[in-house]
Design a protein around this motif. Structure first.
Motif, PDB file in Angstrom:
ATOM      1  N   GLU A   1     -22.440 -28.294  26.987  1.00  0.00           N
ATOM      2  CA  GLU A   1     -21.502 -27.315  27.555  1.00  0.00           C
ATOM      3  C   GLU A   1     -21.696 -27.104  29.058  1.00  0.00           C
ATOM      4  O   GLU A   1     -20.719 -27.185  29.817  1.00  0.00           O
ATOM      5  CB  GLU A   1     -21.618 -25.986  26.808  1.00  0.00           C
TER       6      GLU A   1
ATOM      7  N   GLU B   1     -20.515 -30.198  31.076  1.00  0.00           N
ATOM      8  CA  GLU B   1     -19.059 -30.336  31.127  1.00  0.00           C
ATOM      9  C   GLU B   1     -18.453 -29.287  32.050  1.00  0.00           C
ATOM     10  O   GLU B   1     -17.460 -29.559  32.743  1.00  0.00           O
ATOM     11  CB  GLU B   1     -18.470 -30.249  29.713  1.00  0.00           C
ATOM     12  N   ASP B   2     -19.037 -28.081  32.104  1.00  0.00           N
ATOM     13  CA  ASP B   2     -18.571 -27.060  33.045  1.00  0.00           C
ATOM     14  C   ASP B   2     -18.706 -27.552  34.484  1.00  0.00           C
ATOM     15  O   ASP B   2     -17.803 -27.381  35.308  1.00  0.00           O
ATOM     16  CB  ASP B   2     -19.366 -25.767  32.865  1.00  0.00           C
TER      17      ASP B   2
END
Length: 243
Positions: A164, A167-168
């Protein structure tokens, strides 16, 4: 998610600020320097290496940090990788490691890494729950705040912690590359935002080919993948868990 440094960011000066003082700038009005950052998750890479070769790693089967450093810096120094001011980005490589109560030969390993140009964040491992996962994420957040994080290479197959936030960062414009073993890095391989490189494809990363069969590079006539533990050992542990 990683726009500003969290309050729990590492405070060890050798790790938090291994770059020269003049690289980070002295005020918010000064443009943030471009940075290529390498993060090495030592416990994960060591564990997954054992998994893919089905044995305890030896000196011949461990990654060569000198060759990986040369590959990393060469990519950052390419003229096409110039920062916003037209210069090549700063480079920083950090190895994060858990150190057991009796470090043994790890002191020599740490000193070798430092000699190759890597900063090392070492946390004592006194219980199974001690790890360095948050320390790595915190350091990435610190650098994303202090620099224009142009390129981030993460050597880890740990999708639970990295998927996560990486990907941010990719959505924010950072080129994010995960370098690990294809057998255990499904989170990066399946991502539309993260680039994946198998660690064995890094030039010179290993002195000789690893004893493994990669599903992404199978021979046309197929290949046998031998078990990584004996059938009897597995059944014994399985039975013990159920009783």
């Amino acid at each position: 998610m990683l726009d500003s440094p969290p309050s729990s960011a590492p405070v060890d000066d050798d790790v938090r600020d291994p770059l020269p003082a003049d690289a980070a700038g002295s005020g918010e009005s000064r443009p943030r320097p471009a940075l290529d950052l390498l993060i090495w998750d030592a416990p994960n890479i060591d564990m997954t290496l054992s998994t893919v070769i089905g044995a305890r790693p030896t000196a011949a089967s461990r990654p060569r940090f000198d060759a990986i450093a040369a590959w990393f810096v060469a990519a950052a120094g390419d003229p096409s990788a110039a920062g916003r001011d037209g210069s090549a980005p700063d480079v920083e490589a950090c190895v994060f490691a858990n150190i057991p109560p009796v470090p043994g030969t790890l002191q020599r390993w740490v000193e070798a890494l430092r000699g190759f140009g890597y900063a090392v964040f070492a946390r004592p491992k006194t219980s199974p729950d001690d790890d360095i996962d948050q320390d790595m994420l915190d350091h990435i957040a610190v650098r994303a705040h202090s620099h224009h994080l142009r390129r981030l290479l993460v050597f880890s197959g740990d999708g639970r912690n990295f998927a996560e936030p990486l990907e941010d960062l990719a959505r924010q414009g950072t080129q994010v590359v995960v370098v690990a073993f294809s057998e255990v890095a499904g989170y990066a391989i399946s991502s539309d935002l993260i680039q994946f490189i198998d660690i064995e494809d890094v030039p010179g990363a290993f002195t000789e080919p690893l004893d493994r069969v990669r599903l992404d590079a199978l021979p046309a006539d197929g290949a046998w993948l031998r078990p990584t533990r004996s059938l009897r050992d597995f059944v014994s542990s399985y039975t013990a868990r159920r009783t």
